[in-house]
Design an enzyme around this catalytic site. Structure first.
Site, PDB file in Angstrom:
ATOM      1  N   CYS A 167       2.532  -3.839   7.392  1.00  0.00           N
ATOM      2  CA  CYS A 167       2.389  -3.907   5.944  1.00  0.00           C
ATOM      3  C   CYS A 167       3.617  -3.385   5.202  1.00  0.00           C
ATOM      4  CB  CYS A 167       1.158  -3.144   5.506  1.00  0.00           C
ATOM      5  SG  CYS A 167      -0.372  -3.787   6.187  1.00  0.00           S
ATOM      6  N   HIS A 196       0.820  -1.209   0.000  1.00  0.00           N
ATOM      7  CA  HIS A 196       0.000   0.000   0.000  1.00  0.00           C
ATOM      8  C   HIS A 196       0.854   1.259   0.000  1.00  0.00           C
ATOM      9  CE1 HIS A 196       0.769   0.971   4.274  1.00  0.00           C
ATOM     10  NE2 HIS A 196       0.768  -0.337   4.456  1.00  0.00           N
TER      11      HIS A 196
END
Length: 234
Positions: free
Chosen positions: A202, A186
């Protein structure tokens, strides 16, 4: 190029290698929906000019500012390179220790992106696929993160998209065996975190880079995340 390095963790269904160094990588899984990070100091370097690819994006749903000179070391800028992975074209490969992500292309080339990775202790590795793609996604912190950071309870049903959203401008959602790994690629609202291990799990890219990657990668794209032997896999 050195001979291919075979890994013994069940991930070596195809050749994986690196020139001039071992290709070892991993990523973070517990709390991976979280993706918050620790603030980092500005990079102290010689003056840098921002390339066109990192200029502002005023036509985005939420207009993106340009990347500031010095926020990200030049070595982590997006770059077309000779493919060091040996994976087939159309594969994503995450090199966590060296803070790179590769999109394997034809003719022995790969697009390389600088990444920020999760803190040690929130690890996931394996072979999986990109199940979903979202532009300007909603961020929903997992229960484990809310337990650690009760102030995030207000976002239990999701934080709306925007420049302050930790998932940034785009997100790719990784599934294995039909199940959500909670592992994401992301964007980030903290460009200084690129090249560092600071997030809650992440894999983050500059917003301009995740937009570029998002436009290249179709659903069901295979992804390889090879663990760093120094990191305990959850």
């Amino acid at each position: 190029m050195t001979n291919f390095t075979k890994f013994k963790n069940g991930l070596n269904r195809g050749p994986i290698s690196l020139s001039r160094r071992s290709f070892l990588c991993g990523a973070m899984a517990l709390g991976l929906g979280g993706c918050q990070s620790t603030r980092t100091a500005p990079l102290k370097t010689a003056k840098l000019s921002v390339p066109d690819m990192y200029q502002a994006r005023p036509k985005e749903r939420f207009p993106l500012p340009a990347v500031k000179p010095g926020d990200v070391p030049r070595k982590f800028w997006r770059k077309l390179v000779d493919d060091p992975t040996g994976e087939r074209p159309g594969t994503l490969v995450v090199d966590t220790p060296h803070k790179y992500l590769y999109w394997v292309m034809e003719d022995g080339k790969a697009m390389r992106y600088g990444i920020g990775v999760g803190r040690q202790g929130f690890s996931w590795a394996g072979r999986a696929n990109v199940a979903w793609k979202r532009a300007w996604p909603t961020w929903t912190p997992p229960s484990e993160m809310i337990d650690r950071q009760p102030e995030l309870k207000k976002w239990r049903k999701g934080m709306p998209p925007g420049l302050g959203n930790p998932l940034g401008a785009r997100a790719l959602y990784i599934f294995s065996g039909g199940k959500d790994t909670l592992y994401r690629l992301h964007g980030t609202n903290e460009p200084r975190s690129i090249g560092k291990a600071v997030s809650s799990g992440c894999i983050r890219l500059l917003n301009q880079d995740i937009i570029d990657l998002y436009n290249r990668v179709p659903k069901n794209t295979p992804i390889v995340v090879i663990p760093d032997p120094k990191t305990k896999i959850a």
